[in-house]
Design a protein around this motif. Structure first.
Motif, PDB file in Angstrom:
ATOM      1  N   PRO A   1       0.801  -1.226   0.000  1.00 34.85           N
ATOM      2  CA  PRO A   1       0.000   0.000   0.000  1.00 34.85           C
ATOM      3  C   PRO A   1       0.837   1.282   0.000  1.00 34.85           C
ATOM      4  CG  PRO A   1      -0.036  -1.006   2.172  1.00 34.85           C
ATOM      5  CD  PRO A   1       0.690  -1.963   1.275  1.00 34.85           C
ATOM      6  N   LEU A   2       1.314   1.615  -1.189  1.00 33.57           N
ATOM      7  CA  LEU A   2       2.078   2.836  -1.410  1.00 33.57           C
ATOM      8  C   LEU A   2       1.882   3.241  -2.866  1.00 33.57           C
ATOM      9  CD1 LEU A   2       4.321   4.870  -0.331  1.00 33.57           C
ATOM     10  CD2 LEU A   2       5.950   3.337  -1.479  1.00 33.57           C
ATOM     11  N   PRO A   3       1.450   4.470  -3.134  1.00 31.06           N
ATOM     12  CA  PRO A   3       1.258   4.890  -4.521  1.00 31.06           C
ATOM     13  C   PRO A   3       2.564   4.821  -5.306  1.00 31.06           C
ATOM     14  CG  PRO A   3       0.186   6.426  -3.014  1.00 31.06           C
ATOM     15  CD  PRO A   3       1.030   5.502  -2.175  1.00 31.06           C
ATOM     16  N   ASP A   4       2.486   4.371  -6.555  1.00 32.39           N
ATOM     17  CA  ASP A   4       3.684   4.236  -7.385  1.00 32.39           C
ATOM     18  C   ASP A   4       4.418   5.560  -7.550  1.00 32.39           C
ATOM     19  OD1 ASP A   4       3.400   1.533  -7.753  1.00 32.39           O
ATOM     20  OD2 ASP A   4       2.364   1.698  -9.670  1.00 32.39           O
ATOM     21  N   ASN A   5       3.670   6.663  -7.594  1.00 32.56           N
ATOM     22  CA  ASN A   5       4.314   7.955  -7.820  1.00 32.56           C
ATOM     23  C   ASN A   5       5.086   8.467  -6.601  1.00 32.56           C
ATOM     24  OD1 ASN A   5       1.868   8.438  -6.410  1.00 32.56           O
ATOM     25  ND2 ASN A   5       1.832  10.563  -7.094  1.00 32.56           N
ATOM     26  N   LEU A   6       5.003   7.731  -5.470  1.00 36.00           N
ATOM     27  CA  LEU A   6       5.738   8.131  -4.261  1.00 36.00           C
ATOM     28  C   LEU A   6       6.907   7.204  -3.951  1.00 36.00           C
ATOM     29  CD1 LEU A   6       2.805   9.164  -1.880  1.00 36.00           C
ATOM     30  CD2 LEU A   6       4.299  10.649  -3.226  1.00 36.00           C
ATOM     31  N   ILE A   7       7.122   6.193  -4.792  1.00 32.67           N
ATOM     32  CA  ILE A   7       8.229   5.269  -4.536  1.00 32.67           C
ATOM     33  C   ILE A   7       9.565   5.995  -4.608  1.00 32.67           C
ATOM     34  CG2 ILE A   7       9.476   3.268  -5.449  1.00 32.67           C
ATOM     35  CD1 ILE A   7       6.799   2.060  -6.210  1.00 32.67           C
ATOM     36  N   GLY A   8       9.708   6.902  -5.575  1.00 29.57           N
ATOM     37  CA  GLY A   8      10.946   7.671  -5.673  1.00 29.57           C
ATOM     38  C   GLY A   8      11.198   8.506  -4.434  1.00 29.57           C
ATOM     39  N   GLN A   9      10.150   9.139  -3.906  1.00 26.57           N
ATOM     40  CA  GLN A   9      10.299   9.936  -2.690  1.00 26.57           C
ATOM     41  C   GLN A   9      10.666   9.054  -1.503  1.00 26.57           C
ATOM     42  OE1 GLN A   9       6.973  12.521  -1.884  1.00 26.57           O
ATOM     43  NE2 GLN A   9       7.803  13.219   0.075  1.00 26.57           N
ATOM     44  N   LEU A  10      10.053   7.871  -1.433  1.00 24.68           N
ATOM     45  CA  LEU A  10      10.397   6.938  -0.365  1.00 24.68           C
ATOM     46  C   LEU A  10      11.864   6.525  -0.460  1.00 24.68           C
ATOM     47  CD1 LEU A  10       9.452   5.012   1.962  1.00 24.68           C
ATOM     48  CD2 LEU A  10       9.082   3.298   0.179  1.00 24.68           C
ATOM     49  N   ASN A  11      12.327   6.219  -1.673  1.00 29.01           N
ATOM     50  CA  ASN A  11      13.730   5.835  -1.849  1.00 29.01           C
ATOM     51  C   ASN A  11      14.672   6.952  -1.430  1.00 29.01           C
ATOM     52  OD1 ASN A  11      13.069   3.308  -2.823  1.00 29.01           O
ATOM     53  ND2 ASN A  11      13.182   3.889  -4.971  1.00 29.01           N
ATOM     54  N   ASN A  12      14.309   8.194  -1.735  1.00 35.21           N
ATOM     55  CA  ASN A  12      15.149   9.330  -1.327  1.00 35.21           C
ATOM     56  C   ASN A  12      15.208   9.450   0.190  1.00 35.21           C
ATOM     57  OD1 ASN A  12      15.812  10.133  -3.942  1.00 35.21           O
ATOM     58  ND2 ASN A  12      14.053  11.507  -4.123  1.00 35.21           N
ATOM     59  N   MET A  13      14.077   9.232   0.857  1.00 33.80           N
ATOM     60  CA  MET A  13      14.076   9.275   2.317  1.00 33.80           C
ATOM     61  C   MET A  13      14.992   8.199   2.882  1.00 33.80           C
ATOM     62  SD  MET A  13      10.027   9.895   3.204  1.00 33.80           S
ATOM     63  CE  MET A  13      10.301   9.834   4.982  1.00 33.80           C
ATOM     64  N   ILE A  14      14.944   7.020   2.292  1.00 28.44           N
ATOM     65  CA  ILE A  14      15.777   5.914   2.766  1.00 28.44           C
ATOM     66  C   ILE A  14      17.256   6.225   2.570  1.00 28.44           C
ATOM     67  CG2 ILE A  14      16.392   3.507   2.335  1.00 28.44           C
ATOM     68  CD1 ILE A  14      13.417   3.002   1.674  1.00 28.44           C
ATOM     69  N   ILE A  15      17.608   6.729   1.375  1.00 30.04           N
ATOM     70  CA  ILE A  15      19.009   7.057   1.082  1.00 30.04           C
ATOM     71  C   ILE A  15      19.519   8.144   2.022  1.00 30.04           C
ATOM     72  CG2 ILE A  15      20.556   8.071  -0.635  1.00 30.04           C
ATOM     73  CD1 ILE A  15      18.800   6.736  -2.781  1.00 30.04           C
ATOM     74  N   ASN A  16      18.694   9.179   2.244  1.00 28.09           N
ATOM     75  CA  ASN A  16      19.124  10.315   3.066  1.00 28.09           C
ATOM     76  C   ASN A  16      19.225   9.973   4.547  1.00 28.09           C
ATOM     77  OD1 ASN A  16      19.265  11.971   0.805  1.00 28.09           O
ATOM     78  ND2 ASN A  16      17.158  12.692   1.015  1.00 28.09           N
ATOM     79  N   ASN A  17      18.698   8.812   4.930  1.00 30.39           N
ATOM     80  CA  ASN A  17      18.751   8.395   6.335  1.00 30.39           C
ATOM     81  C   ASN A  17      19.473   7.064   6.485  1.00 30.39           C
ATOM     82  OD1 ASN A  17      16.835  10.295   8.080  1.00 30.39           O
ATOM     83  ND2 ASN A  17      15.889  10.028   6.068  1.00 30.39           N
ATOM     84  N   GLU A  18      20.472   6.861   5.628  1.00 32.11           N
ATOM     85  CA  GLU A  18      21.208   5.596   5.630  1.00 32.11           C
ATOM     86  C   GLU A  18      21.767   5.266   7.012  1.00 32.11           C
ATOM     87  OE1 GLU A  18      25.211   3.686   3.542  1.00 32.11           O
ATOM     88  OE2 GLU A  18      24.382   5.572   2.806  1.00 32.11           O
ATOM     89  N   PHE A  19      22.181   6.281   7.757  1.00 34.33           N
ATOM     90  CA  PHE A  19      22.797   6.053   9.065  1.00 34.33           C
ATOM     91  C   PHE A  19      21.811   5.453  10.063  1.00 34.33           C
ATOM     92  CE2 PHE A  19      20.806  10.191   9.272  1.00 34.33           C
ATOM     93  CZ  PHE A  19      20.314  10.286  10.558  1.00 34.33           C
ATOM     94  N   ARG A  20      20.513   5.493   9.770  1.00 36.48           N
ATOM     95  CA  ARG A  20      19.507   4.969  10.698  1.00 36.48           C
ATOM     96  C   ARG A  20      19.122   3.529  10.395  1.00 36.48           C
ATOM     97  NH1 ARG A  20      14.760   9.113  10.084  1.00 36.48           N
ATOM     98  NH2 ARG A  20      13.720   7.586  11.419  1.00 36.48           N
ATOM     99  N   TRP A  21      19.553   2.990   9.292  1.00 37.47           N
ATOM    100  CA  TRP A  21      19.086   1.663   8.883  1.00 37.47           C
ATOM    101  C   TRP A  21      19.343   0.609   9.947  1.00 37.47           C
ATOM    102  CZ3 TRP A  21      21.181   1.349   3.148  1.00 37.47           C
ATOM    103  CH2 TRP A  21      20.536   2.326   2.379  1.00 37.47           C
ATOM    104  N   GLY A  22      20.554   0.611  10.481  1.00 32.43           N
ATOM    105  CA  GLY A  22      20.914  -0.403  11.470  1.00 32.43           C
ATOM    106  C   GLY A  22      20.091  -0.317  12.742  1.00 32.43           C
TER     107      GLY A  22
END
Length: 216
Positions: free
Chosen positions: A181-202
């Protein structure tokens, strides 16, 4: 709407998604995606943007009478969901991001209230049904309508898999080939959020203790 497997595949192609120090399983990637999807949904609610495409339904949520809380009026019935609810996304502006709770065929849903104010809200002669959540349960306050045994719920939940398991559509070890449940047009924005918060993944991932062959 993309499948979870496609979104996980996209994650694996993001910069820094795998290294000698961090090599998450598919299930751990799902935790990360869920986390930032929840943040994205909350941000959109707070900025009054649409959250269409984030919602999931619980079509027949079973409820039963309870004495957990006491109404002031004799003709008021309080019902509680038989099971605890899957965790919901929250926002500063709205609290839990709930779109609709009520009878499935009704045009208007029940009015939102709180455990502290439902008796006051019932003083309004136009109000017949209310809802609130407490301790991960849904409560229905009904004045005048009898025989409510199930309700329809539409909300943004923190873990889409948990909702599908709740609805009996998946088991814990099912794969990832289901619509996320995530609109396709927001996947890019989600990926950017993930990349910009790489230090939080762990900090977000949990141990993958499920033997489902999804460890790579």
């Amino acid at each position: 709407m993309s499948t979870l497997s496609k979104i996980v595949y996209n994650f694996k192609n993001l910069p820094g998604s795998h290294s000698d120090d961090f090599s998450p399983s598919d299930r751990q990637i799902e935790f990360i995606v869920n986390h930032f999807r929840s943040e994205l949904a909350s941000q959109r609610v707070n900025t009054k943007k649409s959250t269409d495409g984030f919602y999931q339904e619980i079509i027949n949520l079973k409820v039963e009478k309870t004495k957990d809380f006491r109404p002031f009026k004799d003709n008021v019935e309080i019902l509680r969901s038989k099971s605890k609810l899957p965790s919901m996304v929250t926002s500063h502006n709205r609290g839990e991001v709930i779109d609709f709770i009520g009878m499935r065929d009704d045009f208007l849903g029940f009015q939102k209230t709180t455990v502290h104010t439902f008796n006051i809200d019932l003083e309004n002669p136009m109000v017949t049904e209310l809802y609130f959540t407490s301790g991960d349960y849904l409560y229905i306050v009904s004045q005048g309508r009898s025989l409510i045994r199930e309700v329809y719920m539409k909300a943004v939940f923190s873990d889409p898999r948990e909702v599908k398991i709740f609805n009996g559509e998946l088991t814990l070890i099912n794969g990832m080939d289901w619509d996320y449940p995530l609109p396709d047009n927001l996947i890019g924005q989600l990926n950017n959020m993930i990349i910009n918060n790489e230090f939080r993944w762990g900090q977000i991932v949990q141990p993958d203790l499920i033997n489902d062959g999804k460890d790579a």
